[in-house]
Structures are given as structure tokens and as C-alpha cells.
Design an enzyme around this catalytic site. Structure first.
Site, PDB file in Angstrom:
ATOM      1  N   PRO A  15       6.960   7.740   6.787  1.00  0.00           N
ATOM      2  CA  PRO A  15       6.206   7.808   7.873  1.00  0.00           C
ATOM      3  C   PRO A  15       5.068   7.251   7.845  1.00  0.00           C
ATOM      4  O   PRO A  15       4.321   6.999   6.812  1.00  0.00           O
ATOM      5  CB  PRO A  15       5.747   9.369   7.773  1.00  0.00           C
ATOM      6  CG  PRO A  15       6.293   9.724   6.221  1.00  0.00           C
ATOM      7  CD  PRO A  15       6.601   8.391   5.697  1.00  0.00           C
ATOM      8  N   GLU A  16       4.734   6.541   8.953  1.00  0.00           N
ATOM      9  CA  GLU A  16       3.180   5.537   9.193  1.00  0.00           C
ATOM     10  C   GLU A  16       2.478   6.641   9.956  1.00  0.00           C
ATOM     11  O   GLU A  16       2.986   7.857  10.349  1.00  0.00           O
ATOM     12  CB  GLU A  16       3.409   4.414   9.683  1.00  0.00           C
ATOM     13  CG  GLU A  16       4.407   3.474   8.910  1.00  0.00           C
ATOM     14  CD  GLU A  16       4.563   2.334   9.316  1.00  0.00           C
ATOM     15  OE1 GLU A  16       3.497   1.662   9.876  1.00  0.00           O
ATOM     16  OE2 GLU A  16       5.709   1.521   8.920  1.00  0.00           O
TER      17      GLU A  16
END
Length: 271
Positions: A2-3
Site C-alpha cells: 500500500p502506498e
DNA sequence: AAGTGGACCTGCTAGC
DNA sequence: TGCTAGCAGGTCCACT
């Protein structure tokens, strides 16, 4: 995995439902990046406050202190009242009166760390090295330009590092540089003020758009409802080595910078 | 101080 | 079909 956009979308999907809930139990699976930092029972009876995000970290207030959570490369959070029996990759359950918050993370680069305050101990150290938030007014062309002038690493690595601006991971760093028309190999201190302006704008719009679209370029992304990410955002360069550029008739190229893959269009992106 | 490379851990895919 | 090498969304830490 996840960014920033995925972390923010996850936060939005469960924050209002868990806020105000009381912790009734905690279950730990295999060790994550750091130990929890307190006996699990110490969390019981505490009340959950308003969940916030800083960079790719989430802060979950619990009474006076709170939990700092990070999803690492492969983590995801689910929140619901009917949780299946924990599987081999479910390493943290926070059971509350309103449902269970569960961290699933096959690679276990993620973290859940207790701290009596976000300003103390390990949590303070981790948060303390973070750069500005991309949507903060403090992040603009001038700020980015000034920060880049002090660095000699390639601009892609400077973006990824998170010490200047947080949130752009490998995918969005590549995408933002494409949008700004900047070659990822360009030395940071050679980025002109106007180009820094464009890059700051590109970082904001790339991340902002991803949050708005609820998702992600990540195939397996799900928010905490379990809603499958619709894979709405088409990457322009990331993962597209050898494929045609979507903007010119060039071909997307893959190189390695600092041990990470970088994708860019040599024709559209200039030094 | 800043830059570099290795480390953490597991699952999936491409290629033989 | 089965094995192996290589790759993956992050970021800390030791070393130069």
C-alpha cells in the site's frame, strides 16, 4: 502493498465505524516488524479514538496512548463483526464492541506498535523522520525545490525516500515523474524550480486522484470493508516495460534504481 | 551527512 | 507437471 492512497482509502473505510468502540480482546499471530510493545491485555477496555494517517502509517488512539500501524509491502486491514477464524497470515486482531480490526500480512513487513503517546519512543522516532504530507499547504514547488537542491541522489530515489514528501511509493513515484515529464535518473539538485513546481503538482494530483477513485493500481487491494479494489487506475508506466507509451510513440523502459524497479518513457521524460 | 546495499519474509510467475 | 530463480506495493539499519 500500500502506498499513501491505499492507506488513506483503508482508513476512510473503517475510521468512523470503529471510533468510540471499546476494546474487548486482542489476538496476536506471528511476529511483525516490531513487537507490540505492551502486553496485549493492556489494550482491553480502552476506547478507540479518531483514526489518523501520517504518511503510510495509521495512528489508532486507544485511551491515552495508541497503536501505530503500518501495512508494509503486503498488509491489509479488514474491519467487520463476522470475522472468520484467523488464517496463517492474520497477525493482529483488535476485537471491539463494534467489530474486529484485523491485520493480514503475508510478508510481515508491517507493524503494530503500542505507544503511550505518538511523541514518545519508537513511534516518535518513526514519525519523526517523515517529510511533509503531499496535501499539506507546506508542500509546494518552492519547498520541493529547496529540498531537492540538498540531495544528489536520483530524483526518483529522493521521492521514494519519504524524507522530503511522504506517500509516493514505487508505483506513484514512477507515475508522478511520468506526469511531470522528468527522467527518474535526473540528479535531485539539477531539478529546476519550474520543474520542481510541476513535480509537486504531479505528486499531489497522482496521489489525490488515486484516493478519490478509492483505490489503486494494486490488483489485490481491498479496503477494510473487503470491497475489492476496482483496479480503476491505469498505470501509465508502472509495470509496462516494453509496452507502448500512452502519450507518445515511444516504448516504456524498466531500469533499476537503488535496488527497485523504475519504469519511464525515455521520450516523454527528460533530464 | 549523505549515499549504498543488505536485511527482513512469503507468495506468485515465468521459464526450463 | 514440477522445480528454481527472480520479482513484488516498504523502510530500517549498518557501513562507507
Amino acid at each position: 502493498m500500500p502506498e499513501l492512497p491505499e492507506v488513506e482509502v483503508t482508513r476512510l473505510s473503517f475510521a468512523s465505524r470503529i471510533e468510540g468502540a471499546q476494546v474487548t480482546g486482542v489476538r496476536l499471530g506471528k511476529p511483525l516488524r516490531w513487537p507490540l510493545g505492551c502486553p496485549p491485555e493492556a489494550l482491553v477496555d480502552r476506547r478507540v479514538g479518531a483514526v489518523t494517517r501520517r504518511g503510510k502509517y495509521l495512528w489508532l488512539p486507544l485511551g491515552a496512548g495508541g497503536l501505530l500501524m503500518h501495512l508494509g509491502m503486503s498488509g491489509s486491514l479488514a474491519f467487520g463483526d463476522t470475522m472468520a477464524a484467523p488464517g496463517p497470515h492474520d497477525h493482529f486482531d483488535l476485537v471491539t464492541g463494534r467489530g474486529t480490526l484485523r491485520l493480514t500480512d503475508p510478508r510481515r513487513f508491517g507493524a503494530v506498535v503500542w505507544s503511550p503517546s505518538p511523541d514518545a519512543g519508537l513511534v516518535a522516532t518513526l514519525l519523526g523522520r517523515l517529510g511533509v504530507e503531499p496535501f499539506d499547504a507546506a508542500f509546494d514547488g518552492a519547498h520541493l525545490h529547496a529540498a531537492l537542491r540538498r540531495r544528489k541522489v536520483a530524483v526518483k530515489q529522493a521521492l521514494l525516500g519519504g524524507a522530503i514528501v511522504v506517500g509516493a511509493g514505487n508505483i506513484y513515484a514512477c507515475e508522478a515523474l511520468f506526469e511531470a515529464g522528468i527522467d527518474p535518473r535526473t540528479r535531485s539538485d539539477r531539478i529546476s524550480r519550474p520543474r520542481a513546481e510541476r513535480l509537486a503538482q504531479a505528486v499531489r494530483s497522482t496521489l489525490g486522484r488515486a484516493v478519490e477513485l478509492g483505490g489503486s493500481t494494486l490488483r489485490d487491494f481491498r479496503d477494510a470493508h473487503g470491497t475489492a479494489g476496482a483496479f480503476q487506475i491505469q498505470a501509465k508506466v508502472y509495470g509496462r516495460a516494453g509496452e507502448p507509451c500512452r502519450r507518445c510513440d515511444g516504448t516504456v523502459r524498466r531500469i533499476v534504481q537503488g535496488g527497485r524497479a523504475t519504469f519511464f518513457c525515455p521520450a516523454c521524460q527528460r533530464r
